[in-house]
Design a protein around this motif. Sequence first.
Motif, PDB file in Angstrom:
ATOM      1  N   ILE A  40       0.843  -1.198   0.000  1.00 10.00           N
ATOM      2  CA  ILE A  40       0.000   0.000   0.000  1.00 10.00           C
ATOM      3  C   ILE A  40       0.886   1.259   0.000  1.00 10.00           C
ATOM      4  O   ILE A  40       1.723   1.437   0.876  1.00 10.00           O
ATOM      5  CB  ILE A  40      -0.926   0.043   1.252  1.00 10.00           C
ATOM      6  N   LYS A  54      -4.162  11.312  -1.627  1.00 10.22           N
ATOM      7  CA  LYS A  54      -4.865  10.156  -1.032  1.00 10.22           C
ATOM      8  C   LYS A  54      -4.858   8.947  -1.966  1.00 10.22           C
ATOM      9  O   LYS A  54      -4.669   7.812  -1.548  1.00 10.22           O
ATOM     10  CB  LYS A  54      -6.324  10.545  -0.733  1.00 10.22           C
ATOM     11  N   GLU A  71      -1.622   7.193  -1.901  1.00  8.72           N
ATOM     12  CA  GLU A  71      -1.350   6.644  -0.564  1.00  8.72           C
ATOM     13  C   GLU A  71      -2.128   5.359  -0.307  1.00  8.72           C
ATOM     14  O   GLU A  71      -1.700   4.502   0.434  1.00  8.72           O
ATOM     15  CB  GLU A  71      -1.738   7.671   0.507  1.00  8.72           C
ATOM     16  N   GLU A  72      -3.322   5.283  -0.924  1.00 11.04           N
ATOM     17  CA  GLU A  72      -4.174   4.123  -0.628  1.00 11.04           C
ATOM     18  C   GLU A  72      -4.081   3.029  -1.692  1.00 11.04           C
ATOM     19  O   GLU A  72      -4.671   1.974  -1.555  1.00 11.04           O
ATOM     20  CB  GLU A  72      -5.623   4.601  -0.463  1.00 11.04           C
TER      21      GLU A  72
END
Length: 679
Positions: free
Chosen positions: A455, A627, A630-631
């Motif tokens: 991740i 985001k 990051e995910e």
Amino acid sequence: MALALNNKATIIGSLLALSAGKASYSLIQMKRDSTRINENQEKHGGKLVANTFKAHGITHVFTLTGGHISPILVECERSGINVIDTRHEVTAVYAADAMARLTGKCGVALVTSGPGLTNTITAVENAHLAESPLLLISGAAPLVQHNRGALQDIDHAGLMKTVCKYSKKVFTVRDIVPEIRKAIKIALSGVPGPVFLEIPYDVLYSYEHVKQALVPSATLSRFPITNISLWRRQYQLFDIFHNAWDGSYSYDDFNDKYYAPIQPDIPHYSNCQFKKAVNLIANAKKPILVLGSQVMLPPVQPEELKEAVLKLNMPTFMSGMARGLLSDKETEQTNKNIQFRFVRKQALKEADLIIIAGLPVDFRISFGRGFNPKAKIIAVNRSVDALNMNTDIYWKPTVKVHSDCGIFLNDLSKSEKVTSREFSAEFCANLRKLELEEKDKLAKKVAEAQNVESIGKVNPLVFLSKLNEKIEQARVREQKDIIIVADGGDFIGTAAKFVWPTKPLQWLDPGLFGTLGVGGGFALAAKLVANENKRNCDVWLLYGDGTAGYSIAEVDTFVRHKLQVNICIGNDSCWAQVCRQQKPLFDGSEVACPLEDRHYEVVGAGYGGKGILIGSCKPEEGETPDKKNEETNFTSYVIEQKLTEFFDMKNNFSNRPMIMNVMIDGGSIEKFRKTAKYI
Ligand SMILES: Cc1ncc(C[n+]2csc(CCOP(=O)(O)OP(=O)(O)O)c2C)c(N)n1
Ligand SMILES: [Mg+2]
């Protein structure tokens, strides 16, 4: 004080010179010679330099400019030599070094005086240890201003003595051509290496310019003693230009034999050494061949050497510039897969004959510690020092062959006694089994890594195996040559397990000096050589993130010269190789090792390249976090998509450098490097 002494010495010297009948240069002679110097003459030393380069087949010179060397740069360009200007002098020398490795000719770098030269030292020593022939020329303060506080007036030639095979200051115009010819010959002879020439401002510029700018006429004083310094300066000026354009050669035509190359001296084995080697090979059951960079030197061409090695037909290990001499595919097809990559240690332990050619027995081969003590050893090298290195502790050559390696191996392969020998099939089969086991282990590690969630960060093993797949596809589908430049620590050491050249002269790394920072210059030369030969060739520059900082500004150079270099930065935000070794020894200390997440793709784009980010980069203060990245779970599928995006972009911008900033999970590399046996 020094100046006063110097002036005093000058006065005394001049008086002596004037009074002694046998003075090397008397006033009368000076007067006579002055008639040989046409004062309106625009001829200058830069043209002589360019002519000599042309005569030596030099197609590219690398530089970062400076007024002291303008005459050379201008004349090179006028003569059709490509003048490649970089963003750091060290890059210019790395590029000249790589040019030499890839073409077999002497590389050339031109830098300005003072800091222009001192900036090159690391690259010159790198070439010195890598045995790469290059000519570095720097400008220098005018001779007529020596020790009078001129800009950048240092002892350039003295400074370079310890890192060069030859280091010389050129004092007169008539010496320019002979000195360059001699220097290039020395660079290419014996053990090749860098040579240096310092050419002062007043030796390079035209007589008229020098006279007007530096030795303006002054009114003679009534007191003769005060005229001596003036006369001395004029004497210097006349001496610099004396016999410069004396009509014994053509100023305009570089084909004049005055500029022609001098044949280098290449060591050649003796009959006795050859016979001994043939007998050892004929009687060996378990011979192996270990090849280092030196085997790639001319006169034997890579294709010829490859044929010779195939005829020698024994397990072969290649390192440095010799990597890629044999390709798995070709050798498999001819049922002679003699290339091995992963099992050198076992092979050295079990062989009954080790032929080690063009590789000094240094740290890269554990100083000879792991050689089978009962094995016979044939050591071949152009360097006598290399033939003796560590022989007092770890190994003893049975035969020392002081020779060019290509010539020796080529001649060995023509010996019936050598090629008809019987060898142990069991030994080869066993090595092959071990080799395949090592390959399987690597594949298993990648497979395991593929199953772990990734991740935000990219697993480096999965990434490198995917990158290799993509490069291979391009190689096969588009029949591309691929040159790989490796510059960094752990990421690069890991990449070397996955990405492997399939042709000679397609892998460039620093060599013995372990020099971070070679990347920009090496990649620059690689792409230029490929273009010069009109090859369909991709150049890949693999960087660690720390190392990228040394030469990322060269993206600007690639853009200005319209060169596509594909840059891949393995970004673990750390000087990881040092950190990995330091931590366990010093109670977990990471001092000086951590770096920050940085957007190198943006840096590259700022210099005019095209960049993409793979993985997530911690936001700067005040920035909104990304985001999405990051995910994201960077599975092999996602990596594949990102790489496809990169390859599509690269195909759309064929003359632009590309930068891929890959945010890797450093922990995985650390684990891999700790457990990998043969790194
Ligand atoms: C010019 C130079 N400075 C320092 C070193 C010491 N050194 C060896 S490996 C290394 C770390 C390289 O870091 P990076 O490029 O980020 O690669 P990583 O190991 O993190 O993959 C350093 C600093 C060196 N070899 N050369
Ligand atoms: Mg790093």
